[in-house]
Scaffold this motif. Structure first.
Motif, PDB file in Angstrom:
ATOM      1  N   THR A  35     -24.392  72.146 105.183  1.00 49.71           N
ATOM      2  CA  THR A  35     -24.021  71.940 103.783  1.00 49.71           C
ATOM      3  C   THR A  35     -22.508  71.956 103.650  1.00 49.71           C
ATOM      4  OG1 THR A  35     -26.040  72.962 102.951  1.00 49.71           O
ATOM      5  CG2 THR A  35     -24.191  72.836 101.435  1.00 49.71           C
ATOM      6  N   LEU A  36     -21.966  70.909 103.045  1.00 52.01           N
ATOM      7  CA  LEU A  36     -20.545  70.821 102.750  1.00 52.01           C
ATOM      8  C   LEU A  36     -20.352  70.972 101.255  1.00 52.01           C
ATOM      9  CD1 LEU A  36     -17.549  70.122 103.454  1.00 52.01           C
ATOM     10  CD2 LEU A  36     -18.160  67.715 103.047  1.00 52.01           C
ATOM     11  N   GLY A  37     -19.553  71.948 100.838  1.00 53.67           N
ATOM     12  CA  GLY A  37     -19.209  72.112  99.440  1.00 53.67           C
ATOM     13  C   GLY A  37     -17.859  71.465  99.158  1.00 53.67           C
ATOM     14  N   ILE A  38     -17.807  70.544  98.198  1.00 55.27           N
ATOM     15  CA  ILE A  38     -16.550  69.930  97.771  1.00 55.27           C
ATOM     16  C   ILE A  38     -16.211  70.500  96.409  1.00 55.27           C
ATOM     17  CG2 ILE A  38     -15.357  67.774  97.245  1.00 55.27           C
ATOM     18  CD1 ILE A  38     -17.217  66.313  99.099  1.00 55.27           C
ATOM     19  N   VAL A  39     -15.102  71.235  96.319  1.00 56.62           N
ATOM     20  CA  VAL A  39     -14.765  71.961  95.099  1.00 56.62           C
ATOM     21  C   VAL A  39     -13.399  71.532  94.586  1.00 56.62           C
ATOM     22  CG1 VAL A  39     -16.148  73.952  95.801  1.00 56.62           C
ATOM     23  CG2 VAL A  39     -13.721  73.908  96.327  1.00 56.62           C
ATOM     24  N   GLY A  40     -13.180  71.775  93.308  1.00 51.69           N
ATOM     25  CA  GLY A  40     -11.908  71.463  92.684  1.00 51.69           C
ATOM     26  C   GLY A  40     -12.095  71.340  91.185  1.00 51.69           C
ATOM     27  N   GLU A  41     -10.986  71.288  90.466  1.00 49.72           N
ATOM     28  CA  GLU A  41     -11.034  71.144  89.017  1.00 49.72           C
ATOM     29  C   GLU A  41     -11.555  69.763  88.627  1.00 49.72           C
ATOM     30  OE1 GLU A  41      -7.316  73.301  87.080  1.00 49.72           O
ATOM     31  OE2 GLU A  41      -6.766  72.324  88.950  1.00 49.72           O
ATOM     32  N   SER A  42     -11.942  69.626  87.373  1.00 52.31           N
ATOM     33  CA  SER A  42     -12.321  68.316  86.854  1.00 52.31           C
ATOM     34  C   SER A  42     -11.158  67.346  87.017  1.00 52.31           C
ATOM     35  CB  SER A  42     -12.708  68.418  85.376  1.00 52.31           C
ATOM     36  OG  SER A  42     -13.846  69.237  85.206  1.00 52.31           O
ATOM     37  N   LEU A 268      -7.514  90.647  82.054  1.00 55.56           N
ATOM     38  CA  LEU A 268      -7.551  89.208  81.802  1.00 55.56           C
ATOM     39  C   LEU A 268      -7.697  88.441  83.108  1.00 55.56           C
ATOM     40  CD1 LEU A 268      -4.678  88.905  79.162  1.00 55.56           C
ATOM     41  CD2 LEU A 268      -7.138  89.057  78.739  1.00 55.56           C
ATOM     42  N   LEU A 269      -8.342  87.264  83.025  1.00 54.19           N
ATOM     43  CA  LEU A 269      -8.379  86.370  84.174  1.00 54.19           C
ATOM     44  C   LEU A 269      -6.981  85.827  84.426  1.00 54.19           C
ATOM     45  CD1 LEU A 269     -11.643  84.307  83.537  1.00 54.19           C
ATOM     46  CD2 LEU A 269     -11.304  86.149  85.179  1.00 54.19           C
ATOM     47  N   GLU A 270      -6.769  85.352  85.650  1.00 52.88           N
ATOM     48  CA  GLU A 270      -5.476  84.796  86.018  1.00 52.88           C
ATOM     49  C   GLU A 270      -5.640  83.305  86.270  1.00 52.88           C
ATOM     50  OE1 GLU A 270      -3.461  86.947  89.064  1.00 52.88           O
ATOM     51  OE2 GLU A 270      -4.242  88.872  88.381  1.00 52.88           O
ATOM     52  N   PRO A 271      -5.581  82.485  85.230  1.00 50.87           N
ATOM     53  CA  PRO A 271      -5.772  81.040  85.417  1.00 50.87           C
ATOM     54  C   PRO A 271      -4.592  80.415  86.150  1.00 50.87           C
ATOM     55  CG  PRO A 271      -5.089  81.494  83.172  1.00 50.87           C
ATOM     56  CD  PRO A 271      -5.308  82.840  83.831  1.00 50.87           C
ATOM     57  N   ILE A 272      -4.844  79.250  86.744  1.00 48.80           N
ATOM     58  CA  ILE A 272      -3.766  78.497  87.364  1.00 48.80           C
ATOM     59  C   ILE A 272      -2.908  77.911  86.245  1.00 48.80           C
ATOM     60  CG2 ILE A 272      -3.217  76.566  88.886  1.00 48.80           C
ATOM     61  CD1 ILE A 272      -5.984  76.913  90.128  1.00 48.80           C
ATOM     62  N   PRO A 273      -1.603  78.140  86.249  1.00 52.24           N
ATOM     63  CA  PRO A 273      -0.771  77.624  85.152  1.00 52.24           C
ATOM     64  C   PRO A 273      -0.728  76.103  85.155  1.00 52.24           C
ATOM     65  CG  PRO A 273       0.589  78.490  86.927  1.00 52.24           C
ATOM     66  CD  PRO A 273      -0.818  78.869  87.255  1.00 52.24           C
ATOM     67  N   GLY A 274      -0.466  75.529  83.979  1.00 50.21           N
ATOM     68  CA  GLY A 274      -0.322  74.089  83.878  1.00 50.21           C
ATOM     69  C   GLY A 274      -1.645  73.354  83.901  1.00 50.21           C
ATOM     70  N   SER A 275      -1.576  72.045  84.076  1.00 49.29           N
ATOM     71  CA  SER A 275      -2.749  71.178  84.078  1.00 49.29           C
ATOM     72  C   SER A 275      -2.703  70.261  85.292  1.00 49.29           C
ATOM     73  CB  SER A 275      -2.793  70.317  82.803  1.00 49.29           C
ATOM     74  OG  SER A 275      -2.826  71.141  81.654  1.00 49.29           O
ATOM     75  N   PRO A 276      -3.860  69.786  85.733  1.00 46.08           N
ATOM     76  CA  PRO A 276      -3.861  68.825  86.851  1.00 46.08           C
ATOM     77  C   PRO A 276      -3.039  67.592  86.495  1.00 46.08           C
ATOM     78  CG  PRO A 276      -6.086  69.631  86.418  1.00 46.08           C
ATOM     79  CD  PRO A 276      -5.234  70.109  85.293  1.00 46.08           C
ATOM     80  N   PRO A 277      -2.380  66.965  87.465  1.00 51.38           N
ATOM     81  CA  PRO A 277      -1.548  65.799  87.179  1.00 51.38           C
ATOM     82  C   PRO A 277      -2.390  64.579  86.829  1.00 51.38           C
ATOM     83  CG  PRO A 277      -1.679  66.137  89.539  1.00 51.38           C
ATOM     84  CD  PRO A 277      -2.356  67.321  88.894  1.00 51.38           C
ATOM     85  N   SER A 278      -1.784  63.641  86.128  1.00 49.39           N
ATOM     86  CA  SER A 278      -2.462  62.388  85.797  1.00 49.39           C
ATOM     87  C   SER A 278      -2.628  61.550  87.054  1.00 49.39           C
ATOM     88  CB  SER A 278      -1.656  61.610  84.759  1.00 49.39           C
ATOM     89  OG  SER A 278      -2.153  60.289  84.633  1.00 49.39           O
ATOM     90  N   PRO A 279      -3.813  61.002  87.302  1.00 48.26           N
ATOM     91  CA  PRO A 279      -3.984  60.122  88.467  1.00 48.26           C
ATOM     92  C   PRO A 279      -3.234  58.806  88.315  1.00 48.26           C
ATOM     93  CG  PRO A 279      -5.974  60.131  87.110  1.00 48.26           C
ATOM     94  CD  PRO A 279      -5.072  61.192  86.556  1.00 48.26           C
ATOM     95  N   HIS A 289       2.943  71.094  93.616  1.00 48.14           N
ATOM     96  CA  HIS A 289       4.191  71.837  93.463  1.00 48.14           C
ATOM     97  C   HIS A 289       4.559  72.125  91.999  1.00 48.14           C
ATOM     98  CE1 HIS A 289       6.489  68.024  92.699  1.00 48.14           C
ATOM     99  NE2 HIS A 289       7.304  68.836  92.065  1.00 48.14           N
ATOM    100  N   PRO A 290       4.254  71.253  90.993  1.00 46.77           N
ATOM    101  CA  PRO A 290       4.621  71.633  89.618  1.00 46.77           C
ATOM    102  C   PRO A 290       3.884  72.870  89.107  1.00 46.77           C
ATOM    103  CG  PRO A 290       4.211  69.263  89.778  1.00 46.77           C
ATOM    104  CD  PRO A 290       3.705  69.882  91.046  1.00 46.77           C
ATOM    105  N   ARG A 291       2.761  73.223  89.716  1.00 47.05           N
ATOM    106  CA  ARG A 291       1.976  74.377  89.255  1.00 47.05           C
ATOM    107  C   ARG A 291       2.049  75.545  90.239  1.00 47.05           C
ATOM    108  NH1 ARG A 291      -3.944  72.237  88.094  1.00 47.05           N
ATOM    109  NH2 ARG A 291      -4.038  74.131  86.816  1.00 47.05           N
ATOM    110  N   CYS A 292       2.718  75.344  91.355  1.00 50.95           N
ATOM    111  CA  CYS A 292       2.728  76.358  92.415  1.00 50.95           C
ATOM    112  C   CYS A 292       3.859  77.365  92.193  1.00 50.95           C
ATOM    113  CB  CYS A 292       2.890  75.685  93.774  1.00 50.95           C
ATOM    114  SG  CYS A 292       2.901  76.851  95.161  1.00 50.95           S
ATOM    115  N   PRO A 293       3.544  78.656  92.116  1.00 55.87           N
ATOM    116  CA  PRO A 293       4.608  79.656  91.914  1.00 55.87           C
ATOM    117  C   PRO A 293       5.475  79.854  93.155  1.00 55.87           C
ATOM    118  CG  PRO A 293       2.485  80.741  92.207  1.00 55.87           C
ATOM    119  CD  PRO A 293       2.205  79.273  92.125  1.00 55.87           C
ATOM    120  N   TYR A 294       5.099  79.284  94.283  1.00 58.15           N
ATOM    121  CA  TYR A 294       5.847  79.472  95.530  1.00 58.15           C
ATOM    122  C   TYR A 294       6.565  78.190  95.953  1.00 58.15           C
ATOM    123  CZ  TYR A 294       2.221  83.011  95.357  1.00 58.15           C
ATOM    124  OH  TYR A 294       1.369  83.992  94.926  1.00 58.15           O
ATOM    125  N   ALA A 295       6.579  77.174  95.085  1.00 54.93           N
ATOM    126  CA  ALA A 295       7.188  75.892  95.452  1.00 54.93           C
ATOM    127  C   ALA A 295       8.698  76.023  95.592  1.00 54.93           C
ATOM    128  CB  ALA A 295       6.854  74.842  94.396  1.00 54.93           C
TER     129      ALA A 295
END
Length: 362
Positions: A35-42, A268-279, A289-295
């Protein structure tokens, strides 16, 4: 033995606003029976990647490239529509995300399963109907001889999903793709559907691709996990490695945003900041990198490639941070303010762990 091999798959769609790069160069392998799980945001490209395996992205304005090799045969992307129809539904089947939309509202459920059976088997309607009743019973729908004549709206959400699974099994596939199979179902029914898929996979020896945004689901089901972001795979590894030693900051964010039942109510939950980029216009360099705190500044100019983790050839990550830096940062996150490691949080995350092989759906 490798059953499915996807190599450098790219899928784009021409729109009035520009070209949407839905999938941008992903590669993965799936072994028989695993079984392969493919995960990620919408919007990460999970569903488009899954649909492409079945040739369902061959649309006007779509451009598909790369290679999809199945069970040692030629490239599925190079097959004609007639040749592909012999594979689709017969050897590779799919459970779609919304059964109420996937099932035709004006046709009885049994008639739709009969149609799927006769599309791949030379049999009469009467024999196909008997087989449809057997399949509905196999997936745990009560009184299948009566429910075979029900319309989709007359079934509960869990029963509709089971009917979709029955239709997918009608051709005895060796690969089953499940796109968000537990979406819009309550937690108890989710657990029943996952248990059903697990049992059917064991009994039939199928390989399973599980597309989901829910890490609680893949924690119970997947042998291997591919994490997608902005059309690319940013991390792939055996499931236990993803939960115990993840290497990508995006994976860390997904793990830390899982709700738990054993933490303080005021935490509180710790959501990922920002939003996914436009395709339509993904950012240059590392897409996270725009959402990464270590970029760092150079991460906006250099695109990372999916490379093996030192000493772990099955664990691959696309990150410009050094391996030792990633290990240190993950250790700090595990020991930080949240109070429990993400892999421990999964034990109490929703959905609940599948119940043992329920035979009847609510």
């Amino acid at each position: 033995m490798t059953l499915l091999r996807v190599e450098d798959l790219r899928v784009s769609f021409a729109t009035e606003d520009g070209t949407v790069q839905a999938v941008d160069g992903i590669s993965y392998e799936l072994q028989r029976g695993r079984t392969l799980g493919i995960v990620g945001e919408s919007g990460s490209g999970k569903t488009v990647a899954a649909l492409s395996v079945l040739g369902l992205t061959r649309l006007e304005g779509a451009t598909v490239s790369g290679h999809i090799r199945f069970e040692g045969r030629g490239d599925l992307l190079a097959l004609g529509e007639r040749e592909l129809r012999a594979v689709r539904g017969n050897e590779i089947a799919m459970i779609f995300q919304d059964p109420l939309s996937a099932l035709h509202p004006l046709y009885r459920v049994g008639a739709q399963i009969v149609e799927a059976i006769r599309a791949h088997r030379n049999t009469t309607k009467a024999k196909a109907r008997v087989r449809a009743i057997e399949l509905l019973g196999l997936v745990g729908i009560p009184d299948p001889a009566r429910r075979v004549d029900a319309y989709p709206h007359e079934l509960s959400g869990g029963q509709r999903q089971r009917a979709m699974i029955a239709m997918a099994l009608s051709g005895d596939p060796t690969l089953l793709i499940a796109d968000e199979p537990t979406t819009a179902l309550d937690v108890t029914v989710q657990a029943q559907i996952l248990a059903l898929l697990s049992r059917l996979q064991r009994e039939r020896g199928m390989a399973l691709v599980l597309v989901t945004h829910d890490l609680g689901v893949v924690a119970e089901m997947a042998d291997d996990i591919a994490v997608m972001y902005a059309g690319q795979i940013v991390e792939s590894a055996p499931a236990e490695r993803v939960f115990s030693a993840p290497e990508h900051p995006y994976t860390w964010g997904l793990l830390r945003s899982i709700p738990t039942l054993n933490g303080p109510r005021e935490e509180l939950l710790e959501p990922i900041p920002g939003s996914p980029p436009s395709p339509l216009a993904p950012p240059p360099g590392c897409r996270f990198h725009p959402r990464c705190p270590y970029a760092e500044p150079e991460h906006a100019r250099t695109e990372p490639s999916l490379e093996p983790v030192p000493g772990q050839p099955e664990h691959r990550v696309a990150c410009l941070l050094e391996h030792q830096t990633r290990r240190r940062l993950w250790q700090e996150l595990r020991d930080g303010s949240r109070g429990d490691a993400p892999e421990q949080a999964l034990a109490t995350a929703t959905p609940a762990a599948p119940v043992e092989d329920p035979e009847r759906a609510a």
